[in-house]
Design a protein around this motif. Structure first.
Motif, short mmCIF file in Angstrom:
data_model
loop_
_atom_site.label_atom_id
_atom_site.label_comp_id
_atom_site.label_asym_id
_atom_site.label_seq_id
_atom_site.Cartn_x
_atom_site.Cartn_y
_atom_site.Cartn_z
N GLY A 88 1.01 -1.19 -0.05
CA GLY A 88 -0.09 -0.05 0.06
C GLY A 88 0.91 1.52 -0.09
N PRO A 89 0.47 2.42 0.43
CA PRO A 89 0.96 3.42 0.50
C PRO A 89 2.16 3.86 1.48
N TYR A 90 2.27 2.68 2.42
CA TYR A 90 3.28 3.10 3.54
C TYR A 90 4.69 2.87 2.94
N ARG A 91 5.00 2.31 2.13
CA ARG A 91 6.31 2.37 1.51
C ARG A 91 6.46 3.77 1.18
N TYR A 92 5.61 4.60 0.74
CA TYR A 92 6.03 6.22 0.20
C TYR A 92 6.16 6.92 1.44
N LEU A 93 5.39 6.59 2.43
CA LEU A 93 5.28 7.27 3.72
C LEU A 93 6.88 7.06 4.34
N VAL A 94 7.54 5.95 4.27
CA VAL A 94 8.89 5.40 4.74
C VAL A 94 9.64 6.25 3.91
N PHE A 95 9.54 6.31 2.47
CA PHE A 95 10.63 6.99 1.66
C PHE A 95 10.69 8.58 1.94
N THR A 96 9.32 8.89 2.32
CA THR A 96 9.24 10.32 2.50
C THR A 96 10.05 10.79 3.61
#
Length: 264
Positions: free
Chosen positions: A165-173
């Motif tokens: 889901g979107p959490y990987r993008y949040l981690v990269f953020t």
């Protein structure tokens, strides 16, 4: 493929006569002595009261060390010369073009528009200038742009091709925000953007609180501490780390110095 050729041209323009002049340019009078000290494991790079190594210079202890660590690595590999000081800036000047392409593609979902944005940015005079001198601005630009790209990709929702889901993008953020903060403190302004765009999403879904807390605060804080590993490895204590940041805060809040090349 078009992006590849744009990046190739961008990199070539930044490498052309990169070592000229061989003397310090603008704030290289602060950054290069610090880069040299870091490359030599000299703790003076982290000492606000260290004696100037050369006339009309000083160590840059004011900014976090990530860009200087990368530049010091270049000095270790390529020698202590003007090309080696500036080579990482040329690399990150090119990387920042790719980052902007990614950000524009995220925002507009159009490859032609993303390529146009990257092309315009690649020929920006300030971007070109900062890509050819040994300072930290082009590094923080690249990190900030990547952080924003992943943040807005997160806001778009889960990827259909990823169970994460979107959490990987949040981690990269969080990762790129941390890298930006350990390059220059002005990256703290990212949090204003995060607050404006993320708060409505958080209000609608309170389950995002803990992932956001971890990614926006914990990850950057850990990266910030790790960036000062050399200080601790050279015998510095937590008190030295705190005292250094007290001096940074004092300097930034009491600065009255001027530049001969400043704008009126």
């Amino acid at each position: 493929m078009k992006l590849f050729y744009l990046l190739l041209l961008t990199f070539a323009l930044r490498l052309f006569r990169l070592g000229i002049p061989e003397t310090y340019v603008f704030d290289e009078v602060y950054h290069v002595p610090a880069i040299r000290a870091i490359s030599q494991n000299n703790p003076d790079a982290y000492n606000p009261f260290a004696k100037a190594p050369e006339p009309n210079t000083a160590y840059d202890w004011l900014h976090p060390p990530l860009a200087k660590l990368i530049q010091a690595g270049s000095v270790r590999l390529l020698g202590d010369n003007s090309f080696a000081w500036r080579f990482p800036s040329a690399v990150f000047g090119t990387v920042s073009i790719a980052a902007l392409y990614f950000l524009a593609l995220t925002l507009f979902n159009s490859r032609p528009l993303a390529l146009l944005a990257a092309a315009i940015f690649s020929f920006d005079n300030l971007q070109l200038t900062m890509s050819r001198i040994a300072m930290n601005d082009i590094f923080v630009t690249a990190w900030i742009t990547f952080a924003l790209a992943f943040f807005f990709r997160f806001l778009k929702g889960p990827s259909l091709r990823s169970k994460a889901g979107p959490y990987r993008y949040l981690v990269f953020t969080g990762l790129f925000t941390g890298l930006a903060l350990v390059t220059k403190h002005s990256a703290i302004l990212l949090y204003l953007i995060f607050l404006i765009f993320f708060l409505p999403k958080l209000i609608k879904n309170l389950k995002l609180f803990f992932p956001a807390f971890f990614c926006f605060l914990v990850i950057p804080a850990l990266i910030y501490l790790l960036s000062y590993s050399q200080l601790f490895l050279l015998g510095g204590s937590l008190k030295d780390f705190i005292d250094l940041h007290k001096q940074i805060f004092y300097y930034q809040t009491h600065l009255t110095a001027t530049h001969t090349y400043q704008s009126a």
